[in-house]
Design a protein around this motif. Structure first.
Motif, short mmCIF file in Angstrom:
data_model
loop_
_atom_site.label_atom_id
_atom_site.label_comp_id
_atom_site.label_asym_id
_atom_site.label_seq_id
_atom_site.Cartn_x
_atom_site.Cartn_y
_atom_site.Cartn_z
N LEU A 23 35.73 -27.74 -38.08
CA LEU A 23 34.82 -27.27 -38.13
C LEU A 23 33.63 -25.96 -38.66
O LEU A 23 33.29 -25.27 -38.68
CB LEU A 23 35.56 -27.80 -39.65
N GLU A 24 32.41 -27.20 -38.10
CA GLU A 24 31.23 -26.66 -37.53
C GLU A 24 31.81 -25.79 -36.32
O GLU A 24 30.20 -24.97 -36.55
CB GLU A 24 30.21 -28.06 -37.43
N PHE A 25 31.97 -26.11 -35.17
CA PHE A 25 32.22 -25.01 -34.36
C PHE A 25 32.78 -24.25 -34.56
O PHE A 25 32.13 -22.74 -34.31
CB PHE A 25 32.69 -26.28 -33.27
N ILE A 26 33.81 -24.36 -35.31
CA ILE A 26 34.66 -22.80 -35.00
C ILE A 26 34.52 -22.84 -36.31
O ILE A 26 34.43 -20.78 -36.73
CB ILE A 26 35.90 -23.61 -35.02
N TYR A 30 41.81 -22.12 -41.03
CA TYR A 30 42.84 -22.14 -39.59
C TYR A 30 42.68 -21.97 -38.82
O TYR A 30 44.25 -23.07 -37.97
CB TYR A 30 43.43 -20.01 -40.49
N GLY A 31 41.51 -21.71 -37.97
CA GLY A 31 41.44 -21.97 -36.49
C GLY A 31 41.64 -23.62 -36.67
O GLY A 31 42.00 -23.66 -35.04
N VAL A 32 40.53 -24.24 -37.38
CA VAL A 32 40.58 -25.37 -37.21
C VAL A 32 41.88 -26.03 -37.53
O VAL A 32 42.35 -26.98 -35.91
CB VAL A 32 39.04 -26.19 -37.96
N ALA A 33 42.84 -25.85 -38.02
CA ALA A 33 44.48 -26.80 -38.49
C ALA A 33 44.69 -26.83 -36.90
O ALA A 33 46.03 -27.48 -36.97
CB ALA A 33 44.63 -26.28 -39.54
N GLY A 34 45.12 -24.78 -36.54
CA GLY A 34 45.87 -24.85 -35.52
C GLY A 34 45.50 -25.40 -34.72
O GLY A 34 46.11 -26.24 -33.76
N VAL A 132 40.44 -17.66 -27.12
CA VAL A 132 41.12 -18.05 -27.72
C VAL A 132 40.24 -19.16 -28.64
O VAL A 132 40.47 -18.51 -29.95
CB VAL A 132 41.65 -20.04 -26.92
N PHE A 133 38.93 -18.94 -28.49
CA PHE A 133 38.01 -19.24 -29.71
C PHE A 133 37.96 -18.24 -30.52
O PHE A 133 37.79 -18.52 -31.48
CB PHE A 133 36.69 -19.32 -28.56
N THR A 134 37.94 -16.62 -29.92
CA THR A 134 37.80 -15.30 -31.06
C THR A 134 38.71 -16.13 -31.72
O THR A 134 38.51 -15.52 -33.01
CB THR A 134 38.38 -14.70 -30.49
N VAL A 135 40.06 -15.84 -31.37
CA VAL A 135 41.04 -16.21 -32.15
C VAL A 135 40.93 -17.32 -32.93
O VAL A 135 41.46 -17.26 -34.33
CB VAL A 135 42.99 -16.30 -31.61
N TYR A 148 48.78 -19.51 -31.06
CA TYR A 148 48.04 -18.79 -30.32
C TYR A 148 47.48 -19.76 -28.68
O TYR A 148 46.85 -19.79 -27.58
CB TYR A 148 46.51 -17.94 -30.42
N ALA A 149 46.54 -21.12 -29.69
CA ALA A 149 46.32 -21.62 -29.07
C ALA A 149 47.54 -22.75 -27.96
O ALA A 149 47.64 -22.84 -27.02
CB ALA A 149 45.76 -23.46 -29.78
N LEU A 150 48.41 -23.01 -28.68
CA LEU A 150 49.80 -23.56 -28.21
C LEU A 150 49.67 -22.34 -26.19
O LEU A 150 50.20 -22.92 -25.46
CB LEU A 150 50.87 -22.97 -28.92
#
Length: 285
Positions: A23-26, A30-34, A132-135, A148-150
């Motif tokens: 979470l600190e990074f992203i 939602y992105g962290v959970a995904g 991926v990071f952007t999404v 998207y990560a998948l």
């Protein structure tokens, strides 16, 4: 729209810290959970897991890790054995070699070290997987981040809808557990001659909510209006619960009728009136 429900995940000792660090990074829950949902599906969010060791005990993974650390499994074998390893289960030689050679000040020499694995995930997302990071930092839902990560970061052999659903389910559970998401209500009110309700009407974020309606007499249902919550209702009268209360109005043609006065009615007539007008006469049984 997906009807996926949250699927419980077992924390084997790393998920709390992984959520905080990602979470600190992203910066986007939602992105962290995904992303974590994909890690959980691959490695149960354990940094030293080897492919195939999906349930405890973790002895096969610990043995493999120790053999790599000792040099019994040399670099050449580690990067070419096609055995997935660590959070995302790095498998192909280019990614395993990158991980094997990766060093930062914060990591130990162990190939299974938490900080080493986390730092290499960050490195990859910033160097080679920027899309991926952007999404992940912009995803408006767990499903979008997880899918998207998948398909673009994990890229396992099976990327079917069933796999998407499973990982979304993990992601919804992770989001609800760690993001501070709480239960919220769905309120449905009626404009016109009919009745409507939501099922369930009390849920956490990501829960599929089904809306039901019925027009009285010869009137018709004309549509929904979202007054609060900002949800999008699909063609099946379904939406996903947001992290807020929801208020929806169901519209019908006609006007609200005036109920009859139940005086000197036989039992059969009372039963008919009760069925027809029960939504307007609170004390008529």
């Amino acid at each position: 729209m997906s009807n996926v429900q949250p699927i419980p995940c077992t924390d084997y000792g790393y998920m709390d810290q992984l959520w905080e660090d990602l979470l600190e990074f992203i910066g986007n829950p939602y992105g962290v959970a995904g992303l974590m949902a994909n890690f959980y599906a691959e490695s149960k969010c354990i940094p030293y897991i080897k492919q195939g060791n999906t349930t405890p005990p973790w002895t096969p993974s610990e043995t493999y890790t120790n053999r790599v650390n000792s040099g019994e499994i040399p670099r050449s074998q580690f990067i070419s054995d096609d055995i997935g390893y660590s959070f995302p289960q790095w498998t192909i030689s280019s990614r395993k070699s990158g991980y094997y050679d990766f060093r930062t000040v914060s990591t130990s020499s162990s190939i299974g070290d938490y900080d080493r694995a986390l730092d290499y995930v960050k490195y990859e997302l910033l160097n080679g997987f920027q899309d991926v990071f952007t999404v992940l930092i912009n995803a408006p839902s767990v499903r979008i981040a997880s899918d998207y990560a998948l398909h673009h970061y994990e890229m396992p052999a099976d990327q079917s809808t069933a796999v998407e659903d499973l990982r979304e389910g993990y992601g919804l559970y992770i989001y609800n557990k760690y993001s501070g998401s709480s239960y919220h209500t769905v309120t449905v009110t009626v404009d016109g001659n009919g009745f409507a309700y939501a099922q369930p009407d009390y849920a956490v974020v990501g829960t599929p909510i089904n809306l039901y309606q019925n027009a009285f007499d010869q009137d018709t249902f004309t549509g929904w209006t979202v007054m609060e919550g900002g949800v999008i209702i699909d063609a099946n009268d379904t939406f996903l619960m947001p992290n807020s209360h929801v208020w929806i109005v169901a519209h019908f043609t006609g006007s609200t009728p005036t109920p009859p006065t139940p005086t000197q009615l036989d039992a059969n007539t009372i039963a008919i009136i009760s069925k027809k007008w029960r939504y307007f006469i609170p004390n008529l049984q």
